[in-house]
Write a protein that holds these residues in place. Structure first.
Motif, PDB file in Angstrom:
ATOM      1  N   GLN A   5     -48.014 -20.708  20.167  1.00 27.24           N
ATOM      2  CA  GLN A   5     -46.750 -21.379  19.890  1.00 27.24           C
ATOM      3  C   GLN A   5     -46.510 -21.517  18.391  1.00 27.24           C
ATOM      4  O   GLN A   5     -45.384 -21.352  17.919  1.00 27.24           O
ATOM      5  N   LEU A   9     -43.468 -19.857  16.321  1.00 27.65           N
ATOM      6  CA  LEU A   9     -42.632 -20.709  15.479  1.00 27.65           C
ATOM      7  C   LEU A   9     -42.567 -20.198  14.047  1.00 27.65           C
ATOM      8  O   LEU A   9     -41.510 -20.210  13.421  1.00 27.65           O
ATOM      9  N   LEU A  12     -40.249 -17.303  13.991  1.00 29.09           N
ATOM     10  CA  LEU A  12     -38.868 -17.786  14.036  1.00 29.09           C
ATOM     11  C   LEU A  12     -38.395 -18.258  12.670  1.00 29.09           C
ATOM     12  O   LEU A  12     -37.270 -17.966  12.260  1.00 29.09           O
ATOM     13  N   SER A  39     -37.061 -17.674  20.302  1.00 30.00           N
ATOM     14  CA  SER A  39     -36.926 -19.036  20.807  1.00 30.00           C
ATOM     15  C   SER A  39     -37.001 -19.072  22.331  1.00 30.00           C
ATOM     16  O   SER A  39     -37.514 -20.034  22.908  1.00 30.00           O
ATOM     17  N   LEU A  42     -40.599 -19.035  23.003  1.00 31.61           N
ATOM     18  CA  LEU A  42     -41.166 -20.346  22.696  1.00 31.61           C
ATOM     19  C   LEU A  42     -40.861 -21.348  23.803  1.00 31.61           C
ATOM     20  O   LEU A  42     -41.732 -22.127  24.201  1.00 31.61           O
TER      21      LEU A  42
END
Length: 79
Positions: A5, A9, A12, A39, A42
């Motif tokens: 994760q 992130l 992103l 996203s 995620l």
């Protein structure tokens, strides 16, 4: 938060920063699509699969709309 994760992130954040600095609109739209799919991934990793699915659908539709608008525009050089 799991390591996967955190990596997603960071990707992103990288996509968002590069999209902000992009001078070519097509590159910005492609990075917007990558951000949307990132996203969605995620959200799926955080067990919100329904939200991730909706994000993927909306991101795809918006990217297609943006690309169709871009092909309708006249490209000109800034020089």
């Amino acid at each position: 938060m799991e390591l996967v994760q955190v990596v997603v992130l960071l990707v992103l954040i990288g996509c968002a920063l590069v999209a902000l600095g992009a001078t070519d609109l097509l590159v910005a739209v492609i990075l917007f699509g990558a951000f949307s799919y990132g996203s969605a991934i995620l959200f799926a990793l955080m067990n919100a699969v329904d939200v991730g699915f909706v994000e993927a659908i909306i991101g795809t539709v918006m990217s297609l709309i943006y690309i169709s608008v871009l092909f309708g525009l006249e490209r000109r050089s800034s020089r």
